[in-house]
Every structure is written in structure tokens, then in C-alpha cells.
Design a protein around this motif. Structure first.
Motif, mmCIF file in Angstrom:
data_model
loop_
_atom_site.group_PDB
_atom_site.id
_atom_site.type_symbol
_atom_site.label_atom_id
_atom_site.label_comp_id
_atom_site.label_asym_id
_atom_site.label_seq_id
_atom_site.Cartn_x
_atom_site.Cartn_y
_atom_site.Cartn_z
ATOM 1 N N VAL A 95 2.610 45.276 54.519
ATOM 2 C CA VAL A 95 3.329 45.150 55.956
ATOM 3 C C VAL A 95 2.621 46.418 56.559
ATOM 4 C CG1 VAL A 95 5.031 45.083 57.603
ATOM 5 C CG2 VAL A 95 5.026 43.404 55.629
ATOM 6 N N THR A 96 2.739 47.476 56.042
ATOM 7 C CA THR A 96 2.505 48.901 56.877
ATOM 8 C C THR A 96 1.129 48.896 57.034
ATOM 9 O OG1 THR A 96 4.461 49.826 55.900
ATOM 10 C CG2 THR A 96 2.525 51.311 56.696
ATOM 11 N N LEU A 158 3.423 38.011 57.228
ATOM 12 C CA LEU A 158 2.580 38.023 58.327
ATOM 13 C C LEU A 158 3.535 38.058 59.790
ATOM 14 C CD1 LEU A 158 -0.188 37.455 59.795
ATOM 15 C CD2 LEU A 158 0.186 34.936 59.660
ATOM 16 N N SER A 159 4.809 37.421 59.540
ATOM 17 C CA SER A 159 5.714 37.290 60.534
ATOM 18 C C SER A 159 5.995 39.106 61.013
ATOM 19 C CB SER A 159 6.896 36.584 60.319
ATOM 20 O OG SER A 159 7.486 37.326 59.436
ATOM 21 N N GLY A 163 4.986 41.061 64.194
ATOM 22 C CA GLY A 163 6.245 41.987 65.049
ATOM 23 C C GLY A 163 5.925 43.106 65.262
ATOM 24 N N TYR A 164 5.486 43.774 64.195
ATOM 25 C CA TYR A 164 5.423 45.333 64.384
ATOM 26 C C TYR A 164 4.110 45.645 65.048
ATOM 27 C CZ TYR A 164 8.570 45.719 60.455
ATOM 28 O OH TYR A 164 9.679 45.589 59.733
ATOM 29 N N VAL A 165 3.022 44.715 64.964
ATOM 30 C CA VAL A 165 1.819 44.760 66.052
ATOM 31 C C VAL A 165 2.381 45.172 67.527
ATOM 32 C CG1 VAL A 165 -0.306 44.032 66.943
ATOM 33 C CG2 VAL A 165 0.201 44.455 64.394
ATOM 34 N N THR A 221 1.939 54.475 63.666
ATOM 35 C CA THR A 221 2.056 52.949 63.332
ATOM 36 C C THR A 221 2.926 52.705 62.017
ATOM 37 O OG1 THR A 221 0.156 52.421 64.817
ATOM 38 C CG2 THR A 221 1.082 50.528 63.314
ATOM 39 N N LEU A 222 2.068 53.780 60.896
ATOM 40 C CA LEU A 222 2.655 53.747 59.670
ATOM 41 C C LEU A 222 4.208 54.203 59.858
ATOM 42 C CD1 LEU A 222 -0.085 55.863 57.506
ATOM 43 C CD2 LEU A 222 0.761 53.670 57.225
#
Length: 295
Positions: A95-96, A158-159, A163-165, A221-222
């Protein structure tokens, strides 16, 4: 140096060392606690230095799945949370990494277009993006959850990436926009006059020049995607798909807390990001500093 300068520097280093120890003390305590056997963790008065050193907590996390299938699976016992730790760790890595790649790439392209091309509403886009970042993520999480349900993406990695994007992209774009404003456009114009294509100019000139800003956006972002708890708690259901931040909460069982596993997992969660931050901190400072000044 004079005696006064030596004394001043010694005092400065002593203060910095004390502040560093104070800030890092929770991690230091977690590390030493994770190296204690379970019966020693609850001794009173508590001690920092373990009397008996053991790796059983780390072994339970890293070998939990194999131990379960070798011993517990045949008897039908419930799967302990420690058996999923490696799954959680891999999920967080995926995800990261996915969030960082997408958010950094999109924000870089968006910021470049905002500083190099003309279109209606161009000046308002960066500020609208920054306002979007200032809105608390808890306001977005439930509408986004309904969208994920509609597209049948709940309980998938993927969700989480999407969401994080959504919460990292606005700030990354604003950061890269501020950075690209300080990159001299004359360099690109000279390359275009010499016959280079726009794509080649972007790849061979703009990206190397903008690397400090890109690294700063990537580190931001990380950190956000690795440490977030809210989206993982709302979007994910199955144990094997949880990220680390949500998974380790299963070491709380009602009123019982497995502090050995909790401290060991905290160390394994924190150390990778801490090492990465220490290795890239110069690039992070350079990226934020360069983006703050229009050259």
C-alpha cells in the motif's frame, strides 16, 4: 577554539543529546521491553534493562504462521494474531509503495503542467488543492467508503491505495508546484531550441533538477500511508488484508494486552521508517527549502 567556544559547543551537544534521548525514549523502552520474557515485563518496580534477554517476541511475530500450522492448525485452535504479522507487514509495504508511486508521479506531472502551460483556472488549482489537504481526512473516509462499496473494492489493498492517494496528492501537488516555480524555464527553452522534444526535456532536465522536491513529496507520502489507521480500520475486514497499524491492535484482547508482542511489533513498524527518514533527511530538507523560495 577558545575555552568559551569549547564550553558552548559542549553544552549545546549535551542539550541536543538529552532532547534526543527524551524524544526517542518511547522507542528505547519498547525495544528493551520487547527483549524481555513475559513474566519479567510485569515486574514491579519496572526496569529498563532486561535481566534475561530473549527473542521470543520477535520469533512469535516472524515465525507465527509456521508455528501455528505445525502445532495449532491440526487441533483446530483459533489462529493467533501473531500468525498474520508478516501478512500485515507486506500489505503495508504494498500500500505504501503503490500510494507513493501514484501520488508522486501524478503530482509531478500536474505541477509541471501548472507551471509550464496556460489554461483557464490555472492559478486557482494549487490553492484549491491545498484547501483540499487542509480538510480532515475523517470527513472523506465515509463518502469514500460508500464509493468503494459501490465499486466492490472494500477489503482490498487497492481501496487503501486510492484512499491514501486522495489525502496525499493535494499536498504533494502543492509542494511540487512551489518547487517547479523555482526551476528556471530558460534551461528548458534552450533545450527546446536545440531540437529536444518536450518529453526528453522533461525526462533528462526537469526531473533531475526537481529530484529534491520529488524526494520530499515521496517521503511525505510514505509517512502518511505507513502510519494511517483510519482508512485501514474502515475499509478492511479480513485479518489477512489488514495493514500493520490496524493489525497490531488485535494484540489487545479485551482487558488483556500482550505487551511483548505489542512492543516488538512497534519496533518493527518504527525502525524501517526511522532509518529511511535518516537516510533521506537531507533531501527532505532540501526539497522543502527549495520549494519555499521562488528563484
Amino acid at each position: 577554539m577558545s575555552a568559551r567556544e569549547i564550553a558552548g559547543r559542549t553544552a549545546l551537544y549535551a542539550v541536543l543529546a538529552a532532547v534526543t534521548v527524551l524524544v526517542c525514549f518511547p522507542l528505547i523502552w519498547a525495544f528493551f521491553t520487547s527483549m524481555k520474557p513475559k513474566e519479567e515485563i510485569f515486574l514491579w518496580p519496572p526496569t529498563l534493562w532486561p535481566e534475561t534477554w530473549t527473542l521470543e517476541n520477535y520469533r512469535a511475530l516472524l515465525e507465527g504462521r509456521d508455528a501455528y500450522f505445525q502445532a495449532g492448525a491440526a487441533s483446530g485452535t483459533a489462529v493467533p494474531p501473531s500468525a498474520f504479522f508478516l501478512d500485515w507487514f507486506v500489505n503495508s509495504l504494498i500500500v505504501t509503495t503503490g500510494t507513493t508511486v501514484i501520488s508522486t508521479a501524478v503530482s509531478t506531472l500536474a505541477a509541471y503542467s501548472l507551471t509550464r502551460f496556460r489554461f483557464p483556472g490555472q492559478r486557482a488549482v494549487p490553492y484549491l488543492a491545498l484547501i483540499g489537504y487542509m480538510v480532515p481526512s475523517i470527513i472523506f473516509v465515509f463518502p469514500m467508503f460508500l464509493v468503494m462499496v459501490e465499486f466492490r473494492l472494500t477489503d482490498t489493498l487497492l481501496s487503501l491505495i486510492l484512499g491514501y492517494v486522495c489525502i496525499t496528492l493535494p499536498f504533494c501537488m502543492w509542494l511540487m508546484w512551489a518547487f517547479f516555480r523555482g526551476v528556471p524555464i530558460e534551461i528548458e527553452e534552450a533545450a527546446l531550441v536545440d531540437g529536444a522534444s518536450r518529453l526528453r526535456v522533461f525526462w533528462e532536465i526537469v526531473l533531475p533538477t526537481a529530484s529534491p522536491g520529488i524526494v520530499a513529496a515521496a517521503i511525505f507520502t510514505l509517512i502518511v500511508s505507513w502510519n494511517d489507521y483510519l482508512f485501514g480500520r474502515v475499509f478492511m475486514n479480513s485479518m489477512e488484508n489488514l495493514p500493520l497499524t490496524v493489525g497490531v491492535m488485535h494484540f489487545f484482547d479485551g482487558t488483556h494486552v500482550d505487551w511483548g508482542l505489542m512492543m516488538a511489533s512497534s519496533v518493527l513498524m518504527t525502525v524501517p521508517m526511522a532509518l529511511l527518514f535518516m537516510l533521506l533527511q537531507r533531501h527532505l530538507v532540501a526539497g522543502f527549502g527549495a520549494g519555499a523560495v521562488k528563484g
